[in-house]
Scaffold this active site. Structure first.
Site, PDB file in Angstrom:
ATOM      1  N   ILE A  96      53.883  -5.653 -68.459  1.00  0.00           N
ATOM      2  CA  ILE A  96      53.889  -7.480 -68.328  1.00  0.00           C
ATOM      3  C   ILE A  96      54.338  -7.680 -69.156  1.00  0.00           C
ATOM      4  O   ILE A  96      52.360  -8.159 -69.924  1.00  0.00           O
ATOM      5  CB  ILE A  96      54.153  -7.937 -67.217  1.00  0.00           C
ATOM      6  CG1 ILE A  96      53.885  -9.483 -66.602  1.00  0.00           C
ATOM      7  CG2 ILE A  96      51.906  -7.327 -67.440  1.00  0.00           C
ATOM      8  CD1 ILE A  96      53.267  -9.657 -65.747  1.00  0.00           C
ATOM      9  N   TYR A  97      55.018  -8.342 -70.212  1.00  0.00           N
ATOM     10  CA  TYR A  97      54.457  -8.568 -71.694  1.00  0.00           C
ATOM     11  C   TYR A  97      55.922  -9.899 -72.143  1.00  0.00           C
ATOM     12  O   TYR A  97      57.007  -9.781 -71.420  1.00  0.00           O
ATOM     13  CB  TYR A  97      54.958  -7.249 -72.339  1.00  0.00           C
ATOM     14  CG  TYR A  97      53.683  -6.075 -72.915  1.00  0.00           C
ATOM     15  CD1 TYR A  97      52.703  -6.142 -73.548  1.00  0.00           C
ATOM     16  CD2 TYR A  97      54.200  -4.585 -71.976  1.00  0.00           C
ATOM     17  CE1 TYR A  97      52.154  -5.444 -73.213  1.00  0.00           C
ATOM     18  CE2 TYR A  97      52.967  -4.260 -71.966  1.00  0.00           C
ATOM     19  CZ  TYR A  97      52.197  -4.304 -72.917  1.00  0.00           C
ATOM     20  OH  TYR A  97      51.281  -3.452 -72.712  1.00  0.00           O
ATOM     21  N   LEU A 107      54.537 -17.962 -68.505  1.00  0.00           N
ATOM     22  CA  LEU A 107      55.854 -17.119 -68.692  1.00  0.00           C
ATOM     23  C   LEU A 107      54.609 -15.504 -68.027  1.00  0.00           C
ATOM     24  O   LEU A 107      55.622 -15.295 -67.171  1.00  0.00           O
ATOM     25  CB  LEU A 107      56.181 -17.039 -69.503  1.00  0.00           C
ATOM     26  CG  LEU A 107      57.026 -18.284 -70.894  1.00  0.00           C
ATOM     27  CD1 LEU A 107      58.289 -17.805 -71.755  1.00  0.00           C
ATOM     28  CD2 LEU A 107      57.943 -18.880 -69.600  1.00  0.00           C
ATOM     29  N   GLY A 108      54.161 -14.907 -68.062  1.00  0.00           N
ATOM     30  CA  GLY A 108      53.401 -13.852 -67.414  1.00  0.00           C
ATOM     31  C   GLY A 108      53.202 -14.426 -66.157  1.00  0.00           C
ATOM     32  O   GLY A 108      53.426 -13.320 -65.623  1.00  0.00           O
ATOM     33  N   ASN A 135      40.678  -5.814 -73.530  1.00  0.00           N
ATOM     34  CA  ASN A 135      41.848  -7.087 -73.529  1.00  0.00           C
ATOM     35  C   ASN A 135      41.523  -8.367 -72.602  1.00  0.00           C
ATOM     36  O   ASN A 135      41.765  -8.076 -71.749  1.00  0.00           O
ATOM     37  CB  ASN A 135      42.952  -6.629 -72.867  1.00  0.00           C
ATOM     38  CG  ASN A 135      43.660  -7.030 -73.647  1.00  0.00           C
ATOM     39  OD1 ASN A 135      44.249  -8.305 -73.688  1.00  0.00           O
ATOM     40  ND2 ASN A 135      45.545  -6.657 -72.987  1.00  0.00           N
ATOM     41  N   TYR A 142      44.715 -11.357 -64.639  1.00  0.00           N
ATOM     42  CA  TYR A 142      44.378 -10.214 -63.853  1.00  0.00           C
ATOM     43  C   TYR A 142      43.935 -11.135 -62.544  1.00  0.00           C
ATOM     44  O   TYR A 142      44.695 -11.092 -61.497  1.00  0.00           O
ATOM     45  CB  TYR A 142      44.827  -9.295 -64.214  1.00  0.00           C
ATOM     46  CG  TYR A 142      45.877  -8.514 -64.877  1.00  0.00           C
ATOM     47  CD1 TYR A 142      47.171  -8.189 -64.766  1.00  0.00           C
ATOM     48  CD2 TYR A 142      45.668  -7.802 -65.865  1.00  0.00           C
ATOM     49  CE1 TYR A 142      48.257  -8.794 -65.616  1.00  0.00           C
ATOM     50  CE2 TYR A 142      46.587  -7.132 -67.012  1.00  0.00           C
ATOM     51  CZ  TYR A 142      47.931  -7.434 -66.333  1.00  0.00           C
ATOM     52  OH  TYR A 142      48.942  -7.266 -67.965  1.00  0.00           O
TER      53      TYR A 142
END
Length: 174
Positions: A96-97, A107-108, A135, A142
């Site tokens: 998911i980039y 947008l993520g 990260n 998440y």
């Protein structure tokens, strides 16, 4: 801002490779040696491998457009295409980039909502993914989206062994 998401087809191979390479490089080059990045990028995003992934019926890629400009993408895996868990009750969010120039525009979340929608349509019980333990930005994203840590595995960036945390999001399926 006009948003559109569409499934990638084999004709999208070159564009998919370009955005995959660029977004991954933008995200991780600061933390890895140039040789390890080059090694990983060539293995993960070479044309033959990406063609095979696009032709795999258990893997799906989706492009995200903002005002008709390609801004990011999503890769989902089911069944044996999953990289780790391979549970028929789940879908893996493998990638998911969003291009760096479009960060900070939620947008993520648009892509994550698409993953959740697809999983629910397919009556899956959960989504899962792997995220590099260093990260922090992705981990926070998440967690905000209801994922929690269930394990970890090794991930190799060239010759550098790194740890990915495995995260899961349980879904309410009607």
């Amino acid at each position: 801002m006009k948003l559109a998401i569409r499934e990638c087809m084999i004709d999208d191979l070159v564009i998919l490779r370009e955005i995959s390479y660029k977004t991954y490089n933008e995200t991780f080059k600061a933390w890895n040696t140039p040789s390890n990045m080059e090694d990983y990028l060539e293995k993960a995003f070479n044309m033959s491998k990406m063609r095979d992934e696009l032709l795999n019926a258990s893997s799906k890629f989706y492009f995200l457009y903002v005002d008709e400009k390609l801004t990011g993408y999503l890769k989902l895996n089911e069944g044996l295409a999953q990289t780790d868990i391979k549970d028929s009750e789940s879908i893996e969010v493998e990638r998911i980039y969003v291009l760096k120039e479009f960060h900070g525009k939620a947008l993520g979340s648009v892509l994550m909502n698409k993953a959740i929608e697809i999983a629910k349509e397919k009556k899956k019980k959960y989504l899962w993914l792997g995220v590099w333990e260093n990260n922090d930005k992705a981990m926070k994203f998440y967690k905000r989206n209801g994922f929690y840590i269930i394990g970890k595995h090794s991930f190799f960036m060239g010759d550098d062994e790194q740890i990915d945390l495995i995260m899961r999001k349980d879904l309410e399926v009607n």
